[in-house]
Design a protein around this motif. Structure first.
Motif, PDB file in Angstrom:
ATOM      1  N   TYR A 113      23.241  48.059  46.679  1.00  0.00           N
ATOM      2  CA  TYR A 113      22.360  47.098  46.001  1.00  0.00           C
ATOM      3  C   TYR A 113      21.540  47.776  44.896  1.00  0.00           C
ATOM      4  O   TYR A 113      21.273  47.209  43.848  1.00  0.00           O
ATOM      5  N   LYS A 114      21.164  49.019  45.178  1.00  0.00           N
ATOM      6  CA  LYS A 114      20.370  49.760  44.180  1.00  0.00           C
ATOM      7  C   LYS A 114      21.217  49.944  42.905  1.00  0.00           C
ATOM      8  O   LYS A 114      20.697  49.813  41.783  1.00  0.00           O
ATOM      9  N   ALA A 115      22.505  50.205  43.095  1.00  0.00           N
ATOM     10  CA  ALA A 115      23.389  50.371  41.930  1.00  0.00           C
ATOM     11  C   ALA A 115      23.425  49.072  41.119  1.00  0.00           C
ATOM     12  O   ALA A 115      23.428  49.088  39.885  1.00  0.00           O
ATOM     13  N   GLN A 116      23.426  47.936  41.810  1.00  0.00           N
ATOM     14  CA  GLN A 116      23.423  46.662  41.091  1.00  0.00           C
ATOM     15  C   GLN A 116      22.091  46.445  40.359  1.00  0.00           C
ATOM     16  O   GLN A 116      22.066  46.007  39.203  1.00  0.00           O
ATOM     17  N   CYS A 117      21.001  46.781  41.036  1.00  0.00           N
ATOM     18  CA  CYS A 117      19.675  46.645  40.390  1.00  0.00           C
ATOM     19  C   CYS A 117      19.631  47.497  39.119  1.00  0.00           C
ATOM     20  O   CYS A 117      19.130  47.052  38.077  1.00  0.00           O
ATOM     21  N   ASP A 118      20.135  48.717  39.200  1.00  0.00           N
ATOM     22  CA  ASP A 118      20.125  49.610  38.029  1.00  0.00           C
ATOM     23  C   ASP A 118      20.982  49.029  36.906  1.00  0.00           C
ATOM     24  O   ASP A 118      20.617  49.089  35.736  1.00  0.00           O
ATOM     25  N   TRP A 119      22.135  48.494  37.276  1.00  0.00           N
ATOM     26  CA  TRP A 119      23.030  47.885  36.276  1.00  0.00           C
ATOM     27  C   TRP A 119      22.299  46.735  35.557  1.00  0.00           C
ATOM     28  O   TRP A 119      22.339  46.622  34.331  1.00  0.00           O
ATOM     29  N   VAL A 120      21.656  45.886  36.339  1.00  0.00           N
ATOM     30  CA  VAL A 120      20.980  44.714  35.760  1.00  0.00           C
ATOM     31  C   VAL A 120      19.832  45.159  34.851  1.00  0.00           C
ATOM     32  O   VAL A 120      19.646  44.625  33.750  1.00  0.00           O
ATOM     33  N   GLU A 121      19.112  46.176  35.279  1.00  0.00           N
ATOM     34  CA  GLU A 121      18.005  46.654  34.444  1.00  0.00           C
ATOM     35  C   GLU A 121      18.550  47.284  33.161  1.00  0.00           C
ATOM     36  O   GLU A 121      18.064  47.014  32.053  1.00  0.00           O
ATOM     37  N   HIS A 122      19.594  48.082  33.308  1.00  0.00           N
ATOM     38  CA  HIS A 122      20.159  48.789  32.160  1.00  0.00           C
ATOM     39  C   HIS A 122      20.798  47.817  31.165  1.00  0.00           C
ATOM     40  O   HIS A 122      20.618  47.927  29.954  1.00  0.00           O
ATOM     41  N   TYR A 152      29.349  49.025  40.190  1.00  0.00           N
ATOM     42  CA  TYR A 152      28.057  49.075  39.489  1.00  0.00           C
ATOM     43  C   TYR A 152      27.607  50.515  39.200  1.00  0.00           C
ATOM     44  O   TYR A 152      26.908  50.757  38.224  1.00  0.00           O
ATOM     45  N   ALA A 153      28.027  51.449  40.055  1.00  0.00           N
ATOM     46  CA  ALA A 153      27.582  52.833  39.831  1.00  0.00           C
ATOM     47  C   ALA A 153      28.435  53.553  38.794  1.00  0.00           C
ATOM     48  O   ALA A 153      27.944  54.382  38.041  1.00  0.00           O
ATOM     49  N   GLN A 154      29.739  53.195  38.746  1.00  0.00           N
ATOM     50  CA  GLN A 154      30.650  54.002  37.913  1.00  0.00           C
ATOM     51  C   GLN A 154      31.396  53.214  36.843  1.00  0.00           C
ATOM     52  O   GLN A 154      32.222  53.772  36.134  1.00  0.00           O
ATOM     53  N   GLY A 155      31.121  51.928  36.751  1.00  0.00           N
ATOM     54  CA  GLY A 155      31.968  51.092  35.878  1.00  0.00           C
ATOM     55  C   GLY A 155      31.543  50.989  34.420  1.00  0.00           C
ATOM     56  O   GLY A 155      32.162  50.242  33.654  1.00  0.00           O
ATOM     57  N   HIS A 156      30.520  51.746  33.996  1.00  0.00           N
ATOM     58  CA  HIS A 156      29.965  51.545  32.646  1.00  0.00           C
ATOM     59  C   HIS A 156      30.987  51.762  31.522  1.00  0.00           C
ATOM     60  O   HIS A 156      31.111  50.926  30.623  1.00  0.00           O
ATOM     61  N   THR A 157      31.699  52.883  31.573  1.00  0.00           N
ATOM     62  CA  THR A 157      32.617  53.191  30.467  1.00  0.00           C
ATOM     63  C   THR A 157      33.778  52.202  30.438  1.00  0.00           C
ATOM     64  O   THR A 157      34.175  51.697  29.381  1.00  0.00           O
ATOM     65  N   TRP A 158      34.305  51.916  31.630  1.00  0.00           N
ATOM     66  CA  TRP A 158      35.398  50.945  31.701  1.00  0.00           C
ATOM     67  C   TRP A 158      34.942  49.613  31.102  1.00  0.00           C
ATOM     68  O   TRP A 158      35.664  48.980  30.329  1.00  0.00           O
ATOM     69  N   HIS A 159      33.731  49.198  31.434  1.00  0.00           N
ATOM     70  CA  HIS A 159      33.214  47.912  30.960  1.00  0.00           C
ATOM     71  C   HIS A 159      33.084  47.903  29.433  1.00  0.00           C
ATOM     72  O   HIS A 159      33.420  46.921  28.769  1.00  0.00           O
ATOM     73  N   LYS A 160      32.635  49.026  28.899  1.00  0.00           N
ATOM     74  CA  LYS A 160      32.487  49.118  27.441  1.00  0.00           C
ATOM     75  C   LYS A 160      33.871  48.969  26.777  1.00  0.00           C
ATOM     76  O   LYS A 160      34.038  48.227  25.808  1.00  0.00           O
ATOM     77  N   ASN A 161      34.867  49.649  27.339  1.00  0.00           N
ATOM     78  CA  ASN A 161      36.223  49.558  26.782  1.00  0.00           C
ATOM     79  C   ASN A 161      36.795  48.148  26.950  1.00  0.00           C
ATOM     80  O   ASN A 161      37.489  47.632  26.072  1.00  0.00           O
ATOM     81  N   LEU A 162      36.478  47.545  28.092  1.00  0.00           N
ATOM     82  CA  LEU A 162      36.943  46.168  28.324  1.00  0.00           C
ATOM     83  C   LEU A 162      36.428  45.252  27.215  1.00  0.00           C
ATOM     84  O   LEU A 162      37.178  44.443  26.658  1.00  0.00           O
ATOM     85  N   MET A 163      35.143  45.375  26.891  1.00  0.00           N
ATOM     86  CA  MET A 163      34.562  44.477  25.895  1.00  0.00           C
ATOM     87  C   MET A 163      35.217  44.678  24.526  1.00  0.00           C
ATOM     88  O   MET A 163      35.380  43.719  23.775  1.00  0.00           O
ATOM     89  N   GLU A 172      14.362  43.852  42.507  1.00  0.00           N
ATOM     90  CA  GLU A 172      14.177  44.702  43.686  1.00  0.00           C
ATOM     91  C   GLU A 172      15.239  44.407  44.737  1.00  0.00           C
ATOM     92  O   GLU A 172      15.662  43.247  44.880  1.00  0.00           O
ATOM     93  N   VAL A 173      15.612  45.435  45.456  1.00  0.00           N
ATOM     94  CA  VAL A 173      16.657  45.291  46.474  1.00  0.00           C
ATOM     95  C   VAL A 173      16.308  44.166  47.466  1.00  0.00           C
ATOM     96  O   VAL A 173      17.178  43.381  47.860  1.00  0.00           O
TER      97      VAL A 173
END
Ligand code: PLP
Length: 391
Positions: free
Chosen positions: A68-77, A281-292, A84-85
């Motif tokens: 859940y913390k990974a999701q919170c960080d994703w949403v904030e970022h 949510y913890a590791q998907g940032h780069t993949w998501h950027k490429n997806l977009m 909050e969790v």
């Protein structure tokens, strides 16, 4: 290997394929309807699940706080919203959460506002729970832009109006609502004591010129009166893991929601889904950027194609991987239009009418596919149009 290259799903029991015969009367269509992607789920997710399978027991497990913390960080970022969790609850599906929220925050016979045209289960959840469906259709202006109709909404609110179902970003019209639009809708609802159930499952599929703004992040009042639904299903193409999140900041509303949820014993979901969720949510940032980038190139291709085929109206979606094609200039009835796409173009799209009567004359095309698949689909459509004198 092209990360977003073609993957054959024909024999994988993908809903998109298995229901072709039933929906289109033939198996001989390219299925571009249901909103999942014909794109590989990120390898960080698949690797995490494979790793978990090295342990020989798949028993009951609970979501780890760090997931859940990974999701919170994703949403904030990504969405500048600090959550909050404690505010989060597990749900097996966003649609199930809509049903549960309707039951938690209204009684049978109460009115629920839906802004048509919209994702069909919005209507089903209201009707199946014996609430009164009140339509507040979006305005479709001369430029092809969709907007909220607040005057119509004001006129329709009564003391029995308890909830509004918001689709943000909007499926099928592709709008990413602006801060001003959300604020004016939100203020009207808070003034009238209406709780907003904000389905934000498409929040991460937003093109760079737009910004998704979580409704609940806009003010203290909205934070206290909004139920936000998100999840990794659309973002990371992992709908098959059946996991999503309900975010409720107000402890009062949260308790009401959870007490309804407990009646159904959703529990905490399945272990492989927990693992996939956390990895996403913890590791998907780069993949998501490429997806977009991939989706944006596909969106551009459709835009260029439509510029050469003005009989099909198209306004670039600001979010979602769904193209809302305005086919009204073809002057076909809805059944004829569907038959044209299926039989002449060999394409299985979602009929606009299935999103409400405002969708009549439209077709929704899912462009989250490999480039060559989109090229082929557009070539097939070009040929069908030419054959019918629309070259
Ligand atoms: C707006 C919207 N909400 C919810 C869903 C489905 O979510 P879930 O599979 O988690 O029920 C979809 C799928 O297309 C959608 O477009």
């Amino acid at each position: 290997m092209d990360e977003f290259g073609f993957i054959d799903r024909t024999d994988s029991n993908a809903e998109k394929h298995t229901l072709k015969q039933k929906l289109f009367g033939t198996n001989d269509v390219m299925p571009m309807w249901v909103a999942d992607m014909d794109i590989a789920t990120p390898s960080c997710i698949l690797d995490a699940v494979r790793h978990r399978l090295e342990h020989p027991i798949i028993g009951y497990e609970i979501m780890r706080e760090q997931a859940y913390k990974a999701q919170c960080d994703w949403v904030e970022h990504n969405h500048a919203w600090k959550i909050e969790v404690d505010w989060l609850s597990y749900s097996p599906s966003v649609v199930a959460s809509i049903g549960c929220a309707i039951r938690a925050f209204s009684d049978e016979g109460d009115e629920v506002i839906v802004q048509s045209p919209v994702y069909p289960p919005f209507y089903d959840m209201v009707r199946n729970n014996n609430r009164k469906l009140v339509l507040n259709p979006l305005v479709h202006d001369d430029q092809g832009e969709y907007r909220f109709d607040l005057e119509d909404l004001k006129a329709k609110i009564t003391p029995n109006t308890k909830l509004l179902l918001l689709c943000s970003p909007h499926n099928p019209v592709g709008r990413v609502w602006s801060r001003e639009e959300l604020l004016s809708l939100g203020e009207l609802c808070t003034q009238k004591g209406i709780i907003i159930i904000s389905d934000e499952v498409h929040c991460d599929i937003v093109f760079s010129e737009n910004k998704h703004i979580p409704l609940a992040s806009l003010s203290q009042k909205l934070s206290e009166s909004t139920v936000t639904l998100i999840g990794p299903g659309k973002t990371f193409n992992m709908a098959g893991f059946s996991i999503s999140t309900v975010i409720i900041a107000s402890s009062v509303l949260r308790e009401r929601y959870r007490s309804e949820q407990h009646k159904m014993h959703f529990g905490d979901g399945a272990v492989l889904s927990h693992v996939a969720f956390e990895a996403a949510y913890a590791q998907g940032h780069t993949w998501h950027k490429n997806l977009m980038e991939h989706l944006n190139a596909n969106r551009r291709m459709i835009e260029q194609w439509c510029a050469g085929h003005p009989v099909i109206g198209f306004r670039k979606p600001e979010g979602t991987y769904l193209a809302w094609l305005d086919c009204r200039a073809l002057k076909m009835g809805d059944r004829e239009l569907r038959n044209f796409f299926v039989n002449e173009a060999g394409l299985g799209l979602s009929a606009g009418l299935s999103f409400g009567k405002e969708g009549s004359g439209f077709m929704r095309l899912n462009f989250a596919v490999a480039r060559e698949v989109l090229v082929r689909a557009l070539e097939q459509l070009s040929r069908a149009l030419e054959k019918n004198g629309y070259g």
